[in-house]
Design an enzyme around this catalytic site. Structure first.
Site, PDB file in Angstrom:
ATOM      1  N   ARG A 211       0.833  -1.210   0.000  1.00  0.00           N
ATOM      2  CA  ARG A 211       0.000   0.000   0.000  1.00  0.00           C
ATOM      3  C   ARG A 211       0.870   1.264   0.000  1.00  0.00           C
ATOM      4  O   ARG A 211       0.592   2.235   0.698  1.00  0.00           O
ATOM      5  CB  ARG A 211      -0.937   0.041   1.225  1.00  0.00           C
ATOM      6  CG  ARG A 211      -1.942  -1.073   1.289  1.00  0.00           C
ATOM      7  CD  ARG A 211      -2.981  -0.955   0.176  1.00  0.00           C
ATOM      8  NE  ARG A 211      -4.076  -1.886   0.396  1.00  0.00           N
ATOM      9  CZ  ARG A 211      -4.043  -3.180   0.081  1.00  0.00           C
ATOM     10  NH1 ARG A 211      -2.971  -3.694  -0.516  1.00  0.00           N
ATOM     11  NH2 ARG A 211      -5.079  -3.952   0.323  1.00  0.00           N
TER      12      ARG A 211
ATOM     13  N   SER B 259     -10.532  -0.931   3.816  1.00  0.00           N
ATOM     14  CA  SER B 259      -9.711  -1.047   5.032  1.00  0.00           C
ATOM     15  C   SER B 259      -9.325   0.353   5.505  1.00  0.00           C
ATOM     16  O   SER B 259      -8.759   1.127   4.738  1.00  0.00           O
ATOM     17  CB  SER B 259      -8.427  -1.818   4.743  1.00  0.00           C
ATOM     18  OG  SER B 259      -8.721  -3.091   4.238  1.00  0.00           O
TER      19      SER B 259
ATOM     20  N   GLU C  63      -4.854   3.702   6.495  1.00  0.00           N
ATOM     21  CA  GLU C  63      -4.607   3.498   5.065  1.00  0.00           C
ATOM     22  C   GLU C  63      -5.265   4.622   4.276  1.00  0.00           C
ATOM     23  O   GLU C  63      -4.784   5.032   3.237  1.00  0.00           O
ATOM     24  CB  GLU C  63      -5.192   2.138   4.642  1.00  0.00           C
ATOM     25  CG  GLU C  63      -4.771   1.722   3.258  1.00  0.00           C
ATOM     26  CD  GLU C  63      -5.651   0.654   2.661  1.00  0.00           C
ATOM     27  OE1 GLU C  63      -6.774   0.976   2.225  1.00  0.00           O
ATOM     28  OE2 GLU C  63      -5.213  -0.509   2.622  1.00  0.00           O
TER      29      GLU C  63
HETATM   30  N1  EPU Z   1      -9.731 -10.853  10.860  1.00  0.00           N
HETATM   31  C1  EPU Z   1     -10.370 -10.947  12.071  1.00  0.00           C
HETATM   32  N2  EPU Z   1     -11.446 -10.133  12.302  1.00  0.00           N
HETATM   33  C2  EPU Z   1     -11.901  -9.255  11.389  1.00  0.00           C
HETATM   34  C3  EPU Z   1     -11.236  -9.143  10.144  1.00  0.00           C
HETATM   35  C4  EPU Z   1     -10.157  -9.951   9.912  1.00  0.00           C
HETATM   36  O1  EPU Z   1      -9.991 -11.724  12.921  1.00  0.00           O
HETATM   37  O2  EPU Z   1     -12.885  -8.564  11.696  1.00  0.00           O
HETATM   38  C5  EPU Z   1      -8.573 -11.725  10.586  1.00  0.00           C
HETATM   39  C6  EPU Z   1      -8.960 -13.123  10.131  1.00  0.00           C
HETATM   40  O3  EPU Z   1      -8.044 -14.030  10.675  1.00  0.00           O
HETATM   41  C7  EPU Z   1      -8.755 -13.074   8.635  1.00  0.00           C
HETATM   42  C8  EPU Z   1      -7.584 -12.124   8.520  1.00  0.00           C
HETATM   43  O4  EPU Z   1      -7.788 -11.176   9.563  1.00  0.00           O
HETATM   44  O5  EPU Z   1      -8.456 -14.322   8.113  1.00  0.00           O
HETATM   45  C9  EPU Z   1      -7.474 -11.420   7.204  1.00  0.00           C
HETATM   46  O6  EPU Z   1      -8.707 -10.795   6.898  1.00  0.00           O
HETATM   47  P1  EPU Z   1      -9.123 -10.480   5.377  1.00  0.00           P
HETATM   48  O7  EPU Z   1      -8.892 -11.661   4.528  1.00  0.00           O
HETATM   49  O8  EPU Z   1     -10.465  -9.869   5.393  1.00  0.00           O
HETATM   50  O9  EPU Z   1      -8.015  -9.441   4.912  1.00  0.00           O
HETATM   51  P2  EPU Z   1      -7.406  -8.139   5.599  1.00  0.00           P
HETATM   52  O10 EPU Z   1      -5.989  -8.409   5.941  1.00  0.00           O
HETATM   53  O11 EPU Z   1      -8.286  -7.650   6.696  1.00  0.00           O
HETATM   54  C10 EPU Z   1      -6.460  -7.184   3.364  1.00  0.00           C
HETATM   55  C11 EPU Z   1      -6.544  -5.905   2.605  1.00  0.00           C
HETATM   56  C12 EPU Z   1      -7.864  -5.803   1.864  1.00  0.00           C
HETATM   57  C13 EPU Z   1      -7.968  -6.977   0.914  1.00  0.00           C
HETATM   58  C14 EPU Z   1      -7.879  -8.281   1.730  1.00  0.00           C
HETATM   59  C15 EPU Z   1      -7.866  -9.516   0.877  1.00  0.00           C
HETATM   60  C16 EPU Z   1      -5.177  -4.335   3.851  1.00  0.00           C
HETATM   61  C17 EPU Z   1      -5.142  -3.149   4.752  1.00  0.00           C
HETATM   62  N3  EPU Z   1      -6.381  -4.784   3.526  1.00  0.00           N
HETATM   63  O12 EPU Z   1      -7.461  -7.114   4.376  1.00  0.00           O
HETATM   64  O13 EPU Z   1      -7.840  -4.611   1.083  1.00  0.00           O
HETATM   65  O14 EPU Z   1      -9.195  -6.950   0.202  1.00  0.00           O
HETATM   66  O15 EPU Z   1      -6.639  -8.283   2.486  1.00  0.00           O
HETATM   67  O16 EPU Z   1      -6.638  -9.645   0.215  1.00  0.00           O
HETATM   68  O17 EPU Z   1      -4.115  -4.816   3.449  1.00  0.00           O
HETATM   69  C18 EPU Z   1      -8.359  -2.295   1.190  1.00  0.00           C
HETATM   70  O18 EPU Z   1      -7.142  -2.083   1.083  1.00  0.00           O
HETATM   71  O19 EPU Z   1      -9.188  -1.352   1.288  1.00  0.00           O
HETATM   72  C19 EPU Z   1      -8.824  -3.666   1.245  1.00  0.00           C
HETATM   73  C20 EPU Z   1     -10.112  -3.968   1.426  1.00  0.00           C
END
Ligand code: EPU
Length: 340
Positions: free
Chosen positions: A166, A240, A336
């Site tokens: 990012r 995010s 972000e």
């Molecule tokens: N999790 C929780 N609780 C929550 C949310 C997440 O425990 O409420 C944990 C879970 O273990 C889950 C892990 O976090 O498996 C990862 O969650 P998720 O797959 O939803 O991905 P993220 O890391 O929260 C990132 C990006 C997203 C992107 C997804 C999928 C960032 C800041 N965000 O989110 O990007 O869609 O991975 O690749 O890196 C964005 O940048 O706006 C965005 C939505």
């Protein structure tokens, strides 16, 4: 829709930001061609203009007392084709997801995992948008930009962009470069399909698909995103709100002793990335509503506007969350989204 290329006064930015915050721009111009864009920017008549594309990554906490330009330049052009690849030039104002759909319809692969990411093509490199194991940098060739310091056009090749998680040279030099078009290299056959991400695998398994087409991968990504992330047209949000923090191996080991179930991913040589959504959930915020603002029930990393929130209220909630995560885990979570 305002008349393009005309200077307007006191325009509400509510339709131009996905948080749906109602602030005013003192001056506003919707620009649909690069000649006008250059004329307006190079004239220096309007100091420090704010350029918005899809408005998906900005939280307005006050009125904007300067010129806001909504960049709405359109155009997609295949520049060249080899047996395996096509180079495609896309104007900055194209909506990112519409472009993804265009690519899939033309059987061009590489960005299907980035389906449904809000925002425009021209702002995608600033954040180096990423999802489900793919980042923009994986398909990026170059982009054209206006350098407002030097008043000239510049071309950035991939290696000039210092892309990171990012992050990019454009993010680190806020206000200096305005991206006007982007060239991407997409596959025309033997698509490299990145389906390593667990949620994509289970979605495909659920549908009984073994060897997915790029369209099927896109469908799976859309379905996952829709199940976790609120539609900004219904519930204002900026995806995010925070970046996932990266900690040292030592700090991670200490935390893991206390929280053995903490999800984590290796990051670079000796660092660990921890999902901010998990940290925020552990602090008890998931699904919580505070008057007009709240934390989304399906994804704690997403802050939402229930309708009439002010930007300051969302920013206050974000700071409260930051403090809680800092106190509980000794981890700083960096926004972000851009706070204006
Ligand atoms: N999790 C929780 N609780 C929550 C949310 C997440 O425990 O409420 C944990 C879970 O273990 C889950 C892990 O976090 O498996 C990862 O969650 P998720 O797959 O939803 O991905 P993220 O890391 O929260 C990132 C990006 C997203 C992107 C997804 C999928 C960032 C800041 N965000 O989110 O990007 O869609 O991975 O690749 O890196 C964005 O940048 O706006 C965005 C939505």
């Amino acid at each position: 829709m305002p008349k393009p290329n005309m200077l307007l006064h006191n325009v509400s930015l509510k339709p131009y930001n996905t948080f749906g915050i109602n602030v005013n721009a003192l001056l506003f111009m919707e620009i649909d061609n690069n000649t006008t864009l250059e004329e307006v920017l190079y004239s220096k008549q309007y100091p420090d203009p704010l350029i918005i594309g899809g408005g998906s990554n900005i939280l307005f906490t006050k009125d904007v007392e300067r010129l806001v330009i909504h960049l709405n330049t359109k155009g997609i052009e295949i520049l060249s084709k080899t047996p395996n690849h096509a180079k495609v030039k896309v104007q900055a104002g194209e909506v990112w997801h519409d472009f993804v759909c265009w690519a899939i319809a033309h059987d061009l692969g590489g960005i299907e995992n980035l389906s449904l990411i809000p925002g425009n093509v021209g702002t995608a490199p600033i954040q180096n948008i990423g999802a489900y194991g793919v980042e923009l940098k994986d398909v990026f060739v170059s982009c054209q930009a206006l350098d407002l310091k030097e008043n000239r056009q510049v071309t950035f090749k991939k290696e000039d962009c210092s892309f990171g998680y990012r992050d990019s040279v454009f993010k680190r030099n806020k206000g200096r470069y305005i991206i006007t078009s982007v060239i991407l290299k997409l596959t025309t056959k033997d698509h490299y399909k990145n389906i390593s991400y667990g949620a994509i695998q289970s979605k495909l398994r659920e549908k009984g698909i073994n060897d997915p087409s790029i369209q099927q991968i896109s469908n799976a990504v859309i379905s996952i995103r829709q199940s976790k992330l609120p539609d900004p047209k219904i519930l204002g949000n900026g995806g995010s709100f925070f970046k996932n923090p990266v900690v040292s191996m030592n700090q991670f080991r200490d935390l893991q002793e206390q929280y053995p179930d903490m999800p984590h991913y290796s990051f670079g040589e000796n660092q660990i990335k921890i999902p901010a959504g998990w940290l925020i959930e552990q602090c008890g915020y998931k699904g919580k509503r505070f008057q007009e603002v709240g934390v989304h029930k399906n994804q704690a990393l997403v802050l939402v506007n229930y309708g009439n929130a002010k930007g300051e209220q969302l920013w206050e909630l974000a700071q409260k969350i930051q403090k809680s995560v800092q106190n509980k885990f000794n981890i700083y979570i960096e926004p972000e989204v851009n706070i204006y």
